[in-house]
Design an enzyme around this catalytic site. Structure first.
Site, PDB file in Angstrom:
ATOM      1  N   CYS A  14      -0.551   4.006   2.017  1.00 55.84           N
ATOM      2  CA  CYS A  14      -0.253   3.962   3.426  1.00 55.84           C
ATOM      3  C   CYS A  14       1.247   4.211   3.968  1.00 55.84           C
ATOM      4  O   CYS A  14       1.538   4.981   4.991  1.00 55.84           O
ATOM      5  CB  CYS A  14      -0.737   2.799   3.905  1.00 55.84           C
ATOM      6  SG  CYS A  14      -2.159   2.052   3.179  1.00 55.84           S
ATOM      7  N   ASP A  15       2.318   3.577   2.979  1.00 56.89           N
ATOM      8  CA  ASP A  15       3.640   3.594   3.651  1.00 56.89           C
ATOM      9  C   ASP A  15       4.521   4.377   2.695  1.00 56.89           C
ATOM     10  O   ASP A  15       5.594   4.677   3.159  1.00 56.89           O
ATOM     11  CB  ASP A  15       3.983   2.165   3.371  1.00 56.89           C
ATOM     12  CG  ASP A  15       3.261   1.044   4.404  1.00 56.89           C
ATOM     13  OD1 ASP A  15       2.716   1.929   5.531  1.00 56.89           O
ATOM     14  OD2 ASP A  15       3.090   0.043   4.205  1.00 56.89           O
ATOM     15  N   CYS A  29       0.865  -1.278   0.047  1.00 57.71           N
ATOM     16  CA  CYS A  29      -0.104   0.062   0.072  1.00 57.71           C
ATOM     17  C   CYS A  29       1.007   1.208   0.147  1.00 57.71           C
ATOM     18  O   CYS A  29       1.355   1.721   1.053  1.00 57.71           O
ATOM     19  CB  CYS A  29      -0.928  -0.010   1.176  1.00 57.71           C
ATOM     20  SG  CYS A  29      -1.860   1.489   1.212  1.00 57.71           S
TER      21      CYS A  29
HETATM   22  P1  FAD Z   1     -10.614  -5.046   6.599  1.00 58.16           P
HETATM   23  O1  FAD Z   1      -9.778  -4.481   7.451  1.00 58.16           O
HETATM   24  O2  FAD Z   1     -10.191  -5.993   5.444  1.00 58.16           O
HETATM   25  O3  FAD Z   1     -11.416  -6.221   7.300  1.00 58.16           O
HETATM   26  C1  FAD Z   1     -11.970  -7.424   6.804  1.00 58.16           C
HETATM   27  C2  FAD Z   1     -12.736  -8.179   8.025  1.00 58.16           C
HETATM   28  O4  FAD Z   1     -13.886  -8.979   7.555  1.00 58.16           O
HETATM   29  C3  FAD Z   1     -11.742  -8.934   9.053  1.00 58.16           C
HETATM   30  O5  FAD Z   1     -12.039  -8.631  10.321  1.00 58.16           O
HETATM   31  C4  FAD Z   1     -12.035 -10.344   8.630  1.00 58.16           C
HETATM   32  O6  FAD Z   1     -11.588 -11.373   9.483  1.00 58.16           O
HETATM   33  C5  FAD Z   1     -13.670 -10.332   8.172  1.00 58.16           C
HETATM   34  N1  FAD Z   1     -13.811 -11.292   7.176  1.00 58.16           N
HETATM   35  C6  FAD Z   1     -13.481 -11.865   6.132  1.00 58.16           C
HETATM   36  N2  FAD Z   1     -14.407 -12.839   5.640  1.00 58.16           N
HETATM   37  C7  FAD Z   1     -15.298 -13.197   6.862  1.00 58.16           C
HETATM   38  C8  FAD Z   1     -16.170 -14.115   6.777  1.00 58.16           C
HETATM   39  N3  FAD Z   1     -16.457 -15.154   5.917  1.00 58.16           N
HETATM   40  N4  FAD Z   1     -16.600 -14.214   8.245  1.00 58.16           N
HETATM   41  C9  FAD Z   1     -16.361 -13.468   9.140  1.00 58.16           C
HETATM   42  N5  FAD Z   1     -15.468 -12.515   8.893  1.00 58.16           N
HETATM   43  C10 FAD Z   1     -14.815 -12.519   7.698  1.00 58.16           C
HETATM   44  N6  FAD Z   1      -5.281   2.396   5.216  1.00 58.16           N
HETATM   45  C11 FAD Z   1      -5.301   3.622   5.642  1.00 58.16           C
HETATM   46  O7  FAD Z   1      -6.091   4.438   5.666  1.00 58.16           O
HETATM   47  N7  FAD Z   1      -4.060   3.936   6.389  1.00 58.16           N
HETATM   48  C12 FAD Z   1      -2.894   3.177   6.436  1.00 58.16           C
HETATM   49  O8  FAD Z   1      -1.826   3.547   6.841  1.00 58.16           O
HETATM   50  C13 FAD Z   1      -3.174   1.719   5.796  1.00 58.16           C
HETATM   51  N8  FAD Z   1      -2.062   0.830   6.025  1.00 58.16           N
HETATM   52  C14 FAD Z   1      -2.333  -0.377   5.598  1.00 58.16           C
HETATM   53  C15 FAD Z   1      -1.204  -1.268   5.534  1.00 58.16           C
HETATM   54  C16 FAD Z   1      -1.343  -2.461   5.191  1.00 58.16           C
HETATM   55  C17 FAD Z   1      -0.211  -3.567   5.288  1.00 58.16           C
HETATM   56  C18 FAD Z   1      -2.539  -3.003   4.420  1.00 58.16           C
HETATM   57  C19 FAD Z   1      -2.773  -4.570   3.982  1.00 58.16           C
HETATM   58  C20 FAD Z   1      -3.797  -2.065   4.444  1.00 58.16           C
HETATM   59  C21 FAD Z   1      -3.568  -0.813   4.938  1.00 58.16           C
HETATM   60  N9  FAD Z   1      -4.528   0.256   4.677  1.00 58.16           N
HETATM   61  C22 FAD Z   1      -4.440   1.315   5.294  1.00 58.16           C
HETATM   62  C23 FAD Z   1      -5.703  -0.262   4.140  1.00 58.16           C
HETATM   63  C24 FAD Z   1      -6.816  -0.458   5.167  1.00 58.16           C
HETATM   64  O9  FAD Z   1      -6.489  -1.527   6.083  1.00 58.16           O
HETATM   65  C25 FAD Z   1      -8.144  -0.963   4.573  1.00 58.16           C
HETATM   66  O10 FAD Z   1      -8.744   0.013   3.590  1.00 58.16           O
HETATM   67  C26 FAD Z   1      -9.126  -1.212   5.725  1.00 58.16           C
HETATM   68  O11 FAD Z   1      -8.866  -1.984   6.654  1.00 58.16           O
HETATM   69  C27 FAD Z   1     -10.327  -1.724   5.080  1.00 58.16           C
HETATM   70  O12 FAD Z   1     -11.408  -1.885   6.109  1.00 58.16           O
HETATM   71  P2  FAD Z   1     -12.437  -2.893   5.871  1.00 58.16           P
HETATM   72  O13 FAD Z   1     -13.203  -3.014   7.354  1.00 58.16           O
HETATM   73  O14 FAD Z   1     -13.443  -2.772   4.830  1.00 58.16           O
HETATM   74  O15 FAD Z   1     -11.862  -4.577   5.672  1.00 58.16           O
END
Ligand code: FAD
Ligand code: NAP
Length: 317
Positions: A139-140, A136
């Site tokens: 992010c980084d 990302c």
């Molecule tokens: P996610 O965070 O992907 O969460 C998905 C959830 O769904 C998880 O809890 C998982 O367990 C659950 N899940 C999936 N399938 C199932 C299922 N079948 N049953 C039950 N639960 C399930 N964004 C920023 O804004 N700033 C940053 O600095 C940043 N740094 C990042 C660094 C890294 C290494 C990565 C990978 C991403 C980064 N991001 C950052 C992006 C950010 O993490 C994502 O945009 C954000 O987490 C998305 O949130 P979400 O809730 O949509 O999904």
């Protein structure tokens, strides 16, 4: 096997799911969050977060998600340690089945299952994750100000990441396994016009190489995909940009998805094609993919779910 009824089931415990939970709980909807295999979501696998509003100093991703979960629980959310493996959206209450056979019957559903970056699966990638290897740039990228970085991939994401990184670095190398990019022409034109970016064609990453002790990434071992010749490029940061995979397998054939597997929602809204089912965060967003945008969509999903319940005669507790 237990059977649990709820006005609102939230699948996923990242920023989208937990923000939906905070709003729903405060509206008296007594939401249940099924956490999945990655409690806290993607931010739990990173370290420094500098772009989530409200914090003057750098915060840690896992800490932010612990706080978000604590806030959700504090206002009345029930967290469940389970993974949804099957779902029936043909009638209300919607029926979700956990991997141990527990059944959740929900009047409304918020899907917040996120997306996962695809990784190369080569040596050093896991070990140097967060220590030079990232997926990302938004992010980084900031951490590589004035340093040398490489981006791996040849699609829109890779080209956009390379272009974005030139805001921080004067030395960006795009590494692609073929001799042509699949990114859109307008992005390719921008890439070639940017003097800070060079491209290494027909190269695949064999190993991410770490330095002595805690030095982190120092370079990348490459192999030429045509000649087989080996080479090495020194770098401070490597951004793997070979695509993302939304976690939508269990919704196949049940909700409309785009060609990449992302759930399709109404423009500017978290509404899916099934009334009462909402999608928020990375699972429905292949463009922004940020914690703050996911949280915003989670808020919208909870507010729309609340309205949906009121319209259908199910009111808050
Ligand atoms: P996610 O965070 O992907 O969460 C998905 C959830 O769904 C998880 O809890 C998982 O367990 C659950 N899940 C999936 N399938 C199932 C299922 N079948 N049953 C039950 N639960 C399930 N964004 C920023 O804004 N700033 C940053 O600095 C940043 N740094 C990042 C660094 C890294 C290494 C990565 C990978 C991403 C980064 N991001 C950052 C992006 C950010 O993490 C994502 O945009 C954000 O987490 C998305 O949130 P979400 O809730 O949509 O999904
Ligand atoms: P993508 O289009 O699938 O491209 C992935 C790239 O990574 C390809 O160049 C592919 O190489 C390469 N790749 C895949 N696996 C690899 C591996 N194991 N080793 C080395 N290279 C590998 O993914 P994306 O760029 O993330 O885009 C996904 C979707 O989102 C696309 O539809 C894209 O248009 C869209 N998107 C749009 C925008 C925009 O409109 N601004 C921005 C970002 C993404 P090959 O080319 O050899 O297959």
């Amino acid at each position: 096997m237990a059977e649990t009824r709820t006005k609102m089931l939230i699948i996923g415990s990242g920023p989208a799911g937990l923000t939906a939970a905070i709003y729903a709980a405060r509206a008296g909807m007594e939401p249940i969050v099924v956490q999945g295999m990655q409690p806290g979501g993607q931010l739990t696998i990173t370290t420094d977060v500098e772009n989530y509003p409200g914090f003057r100093d750098v915060i840690q991703g896992p800490w932010l998600m612990e706080e978000m979960q604590a806030q959700a629980e504090h206002v009345g959310t029930r967290m469940v340690w389970d993974q949804i493996v099957d779902i029936d959206l043909t009638r209300r209450p919607f029926r979700a089945v956990g991997d141990g056979g527990d059944v959740y019957l929900a009047e409304t559903l918020v899907i917040a299952t996120g997306a996962q970056a695809k990784w190369l699966g080569v040596p050093g990638e896991v070990e140097l994750g967060g220590k030079g290897v990232s997926a990302c740039a938004t992010c980084d990228g900031f951490f590589y100000r004035g340093k040398k970085v490489v981006v791996i991939g040849g699609g829109n994401t890779a080209v956009e990441e390379a272009l974005y990184l030139t805001n921080h670095s004067e030395d960006v190398t795009l590494i692609h396994r073929r001799d042509s990019l699949r990114a859109e022409k307008i992005l390719i034109d921008r890439l070639h016009a940017n003097p800070r970016i060079s491209v290494l064609w027909n190269k695949a990453v064999e190993t991410f190489v770490g330095g002595e002790g805690t030095a982190g990434l120092v370079g990348v071992d490459l192999v030429d995909t045509v000649s087989g010749e080996k080479s090495h490029i020194a770098t401070d940061g490597a951004f793997v940009a070979i695509g993302h995979k939304p976690s939508t397998e269990i919704f196949a054939g049940k909700l409309p998805m785009d060609a990449g597997g992302y759930l399709i929602v109404e423009a500017g809204s978290p509404k899916t094609a099934v009334p009462g089912v909402f999608a928020a965060g990375d699972v429905a967003d292949h463009i922004y993919r940020q914690a703050v945008t996911a949280a915003g969509m989670g808020c919208m999903a909870a507010l729309d779910a609340e309205r949906f319940l009121a319209e259908h005669g199910v009111v808050g507790a």
